[in-house]
Design an enzyme around this catalytic site. Structure first.
Site, PDB file in Angstrom:
ATOM      1  N   ARG A  46     -22.703 -34.766  43.596  1.00  0.00           N
ATOM      2  CA  ARG A  46     -24.096 -34.431  43.877  1.00  0.00           C
ATOM      3  C   ARG A  46     -24.422 -33.100  43.203  1.00  0.00           C
ATOM      4  O   ARG A  46     -23.540 -32.416  42.712  1.00  0.00           O
ATOM      5  CB  ARG A  46     -24.346 -34.353  45.383  1.00  0.00           C
ATOM      6  CG  ARG A  46     -23.258 -33.603  46.137  1.00  0.00           C
ATOM      7  CD  ARG A  46     -23.777 -32.784  47.257  1.00  0.00           C
ATOM      8  NE  ARG A  46     -24.758 -31.796  46.852  1.00  0.00           N
ATOM      9  CZ  ARG A  46     -24.436 -30.624  46.282  1.00  0.00           C
ATOM     10  NH1 ARG A  46     -23.166 -30.300  46.005  1.00  0.00           N
ATOM     11  NH2 ARG A  46     -25.384 -29.756  45.957  1.00  0.00           N
ATOM     12  N   GLY A  47     -25.711 -32.770  43.214  1.00  0.00           N
ATOM     13  CA  GLY A  47     -26.180 -31.618  42.461  1.00  0.00           C
ATOM     14  C   GLY A  47     -26.692 -32.115  41.122  1.00  0.00           C
ATOM     15  O   GLY A  47     -25.992 -32.849  40.413  1.00  0.00           O
ATOM     16  N   ALA A  48     -27.923 -31.748  40.777  1.00  0.00           N
ATOM     17  CA  ALA A  48     -28.568 -32.328  39.599  1.00  0.00           C
ATOM     18  C   ALA A  48     -27.728 -32.227  38.317  1.00  0.00           C
ATOM     19  O   ALA A  48     -27.538 -33.232  37.622  1.00  0.00           O
ATOM     20  CB  ALA A  48     -29.946 -31.690  39.407  1.00  0.00           C
ATOM     21  N   ARG A  81     -30.424 -42.323  41.593  1.00  0.00           N
ATOM     22  CA  ARG A  81     -31.184 -41.331  42.356  1.00  0.00           C
ATOM     23  C   ARG A  81     -32.426 -40.947  41.549  1.00  0.00           C
ATOM     24  O   ARG A  81     -32.311 -40.678  40.348  1.00  0.00           O
ATOM     25  CB  ARG A  81     -30.333 -40.100  42.675  1.00  0.00           C
ATOM     26  CG  ARG A  81     -29.108 -40.429  43.528  1.00  0.00           C
ATOM     27  CD  ARG A  81     -28.466 -39.200  44.121  1.00  0.00           C
ATOM     28  NE  ARG A  81     -29.337 -38.563  45.100  1.00  0.00           N
ATOM     29  CZ  ARG A  81     -29.069 -37.359  45.637  1.00  0.00           C
ATOM     30  NH1 ARG A  81     -27.988 -36.698  45.266  1.00  0.00           N
ATOM     31  NH2 ARG A  81     -29.899 -36.826  46.528  1.00  0.00           N
ATOM     32  N   GLN A 189     -25.204 -29.822  53.463  1.00  0.00           N
ATOM     33  CA  GLN A 189     -24.559 -29.330  52.239  1.00  0.00           C
ATOM     34  C   GLN A 189     -24.329 -27.830  52.280  1.00  0.00           C
ATOM     35  O   GLN A 189     -23.392 -27.329  51.656  1.00  0.00           O
ATOM     36  CB  GLN A 189     -25.407 -29.691  51.007  1.00  0.00           C
ATOM     37  CG  GLN A 189     -25.420 -31.170  50.674  1.00  0.00           C
ATOM     38  CD  GLN A 189     -26.665 -31.840  51.205  1.00  0.00           C
ATOM     39  OE1 GLN A 189     -27.105 -31.541  52.318  1.00  0.00           O
ATOM     40  NE2 GLN A 189     -27.246 -32.749  50.442  1.00  0.00           N
ATOM     41  N   ASP A 230     -34.001 -29.590  41.471  1.00  0.00           N
ATOM     42  CA  ASP A 230     -33.677 -30.892  40.892  1.00  0.00           C
ATOM     43  C   ASP A 230     -34.691 -31.335  39.846  1.00  0.00           C
ATOM     44  O   ASP A 230     -34.384 -32.152  38.997  1.00  0.00           O
ATOM     45  CB  ASP A 230     -33.580 -31.944  41.992  1.00  0.00           C
ATOM     46  CG  ASP A 230     -32.312 -31.792  42.814  1.00  0.00           C
ATOM     47  OD1 ASP A 230     -31.400 -32.616  42.639  1.00  0.00           O
ATOM     48  OD2 ASP A 230     -32.214 -30.844  43.615  1.00  0.00           O
ATOM     49  N   ASN A 240     -36.659 -29.308  45.350  1.00  0.00           N
ATOM     50  CA  ASN A 240     -35.291 -28.993  45.749  1.00  0.00           C
ATOM     51  C   ASN A 240     -35.054 -29.615  47.119  1.00  0.00           C
ATOM     52  O   ASN A 240     -35.952 -30.210  47.716  1.00  0.00           O
ATOM     53  CB  ASN A 240     -35.067 -27.479  45.785  1.00  0.00           C
ATOM     54  CG  ASN A 240     -33.601 -27.107  45.903  1.00  0.00           C
ATOM     55  OD1 ASN A 240     -32.764 -27.614  45.158  1.00  0.00           O
ATOM     56  ND2 ASN A 240     -33.272 -26.244  46.841  1.00  0.00           N
ATOM     57  N   LYS A 241     -33.859 -29.487  47.624  1.00  0.00           N
ATOM     58  CA  LYS A 241     -33.474 -30.103  48.894  1.00  0.00           C
ATOM     59  C   LYS A 241     -34.489 -29.794  49.984  1.00  0.00           C
ATOM     60  O   LYS A 241     -34.989 -28.681  50.074  1.00  0.00           O
ATOM     61  CB  LYS A 241     -32.079 -29.612  49.295  1.00  0.00           C
ATOM     62  CG  LYS A 241     -31.544 -30.196  50.586  1.00  0.00           C
ATOM     63  CD  LYS A 241     -31.514 -31.715  50.572  1.00  0.00           C
ATOM     64  CE  LYS A 241     -30.652 -32.280  49.469  1.00  0.00           C
ATOM     65  NZ  LYS A 241     -30.663 -33.764  49.438  1.00  0.00           N
TER      66      LYS A 241
END
Length: 333
Positions: A46-48, A81, A189, A230, A240-241
């Site tokens: 995970r993480g762009a 995603r 996270q 992202d 973002n998250k």
């Protein structure tokens, strides 16, 4: 020392399974495109930036299996995603190589795809270090930082974006007095990954619930809020998250600079503003399961957007590998 998030072994993609952290360090061996797609979908990786790197190596795996079916493999990876634009940027680079080398024999075709995937990976690490240096210059000699989700080495090819700035600041002789990490609901996270990653590298880190950030800002001097992104629209709005937008509003009220750290591949110049960014919605089960094994009753609906969009007006600066952008933002060119 934080393990490498993604690595090419020679015939497979090795992925650090972030679902197992912090209790265990577990690696997955992805030997098919389906394996890579599942790792991305289930947040094992995970993480762009890391998603983009993993997908690039996934294209190599697909080409090795069936070169003629490569476009279908790319489509399969692109469907994993929707919000992180780095995924589509990396797949676009891989597609361009495949089209350019379409007439080459298999060995040359595969070697050039692998070279491109490796370049995406290595460029990310080098870019993060440049980004870290630019971001470190924004911080005072002694700094207390608040961050959200995980934008560190675990989310990238290495070093990190938001957390990379902290690493670079320390390397430059600045003192990171303390880092507060929002737990980042619903997947934690921040509590699971950011706290572990920072502790592994010797930072003084404290986890707080997402809803505590405003109270913390009022009680404790916070020098900056630094997060990743992202996707960033042409006007500077940044996805973002989920929870990032609220953090930016709180930071503005408390007059704390709010910084975004992200590579240039995160900019989506085709979108004029943040309302056009596609927002991933994840399964209700991530929210429905409560601590202690209890559950939100099935009769009650759950809304679970994975991201929100922070308006550009709340962002003091966007730090990239090419420098620091400040308002007014215009990334349309």
């Amino acid at each position: 020392m934080v393990p490498e998030t993604v690595a090419w072994t020679g015939d497979s993609l090795r992925v650090l399974d972030q679902r197992a952290l912090p209790e265990e360090i577990v690696f997955l061996e992805c030997r098919s495109v389906a394996d890579v797609a599942e790792a991305i979908c289930t947040l094992a990786v995970r993480g762009a930036p890391a998603i983009g790197i993993a997908a690039a190596y996934g294209v190599v795996i697909g080409a090795r299996a069936d070169r003629r079916n490569l476009e279908n493999f790319i489509y399969q990876l692109a469907a994993t995603r929707p919000t992180a634009v780095n995924l589509f940027w990396a797949l676009g680079r891989m597609r361009a190589v495949a089209e350019r080398e379409a007439e080459e024999p298999d060995d040359i075709f595969l070697s050039r795809l692998l070279f491109e995937a490796g370049s995406i990976h290595h460029e990310d690490v080098a870019g993060n270090k440049r980004m870290g240096s630019f971001g470190a210059a924004l911080l005072p000699q002694q700094a207390t930082i608040l961050t959200h989700c995980n934008a560190g080495a675990l989310a990238t090819g290495g070093h990190g974006t938001a957390l990379g700035i902290l690493r670079s600041a320390r390397e430059a002789g600045k003192e990171i007095v303390k880092v507060y990490a929002d737990e980042t609901r619903p997947l934690l996270q921040g509590a699971r990954l950011t706290a572990w990653e920072l502790a592994e590298d010797g930072f003084d880190v404290t986890v707080i619930c997402d809803s505590m950030a405003g109270y913390l800002m009022g009680k404790q001097k916070i020098d900056a809020v630094i997060v990743g992104a992202d996707r960033i629209a042409a006007n500077g709005d940044a996805a973002n998250k989920i929870g990032t937008y609220g953090l930016a509003v709180l930071a503005a009220y408390h007059k704390i600079p709010f910084y975004i750290a992200a590579p240039e591949s995160t900019f989506d110049r085709s979108l004029s503003e943040g309302c056009e960014i596609p927002i991933e919605e994840r399964g209700a089960e991530e929210v429905r399961l409560l601590p202690g094994g209890k559950r939100v009753p099935e009769a009650i609906s759950v809304w679970n957007p994975a991201f929100d969009v922070t308006p550009a007006a709340l962002i003091a600066a966007i730090v990239t590998e090419n420098g620091v952008y400040r308002p007014p933002y215009d990334f349309s060119k």
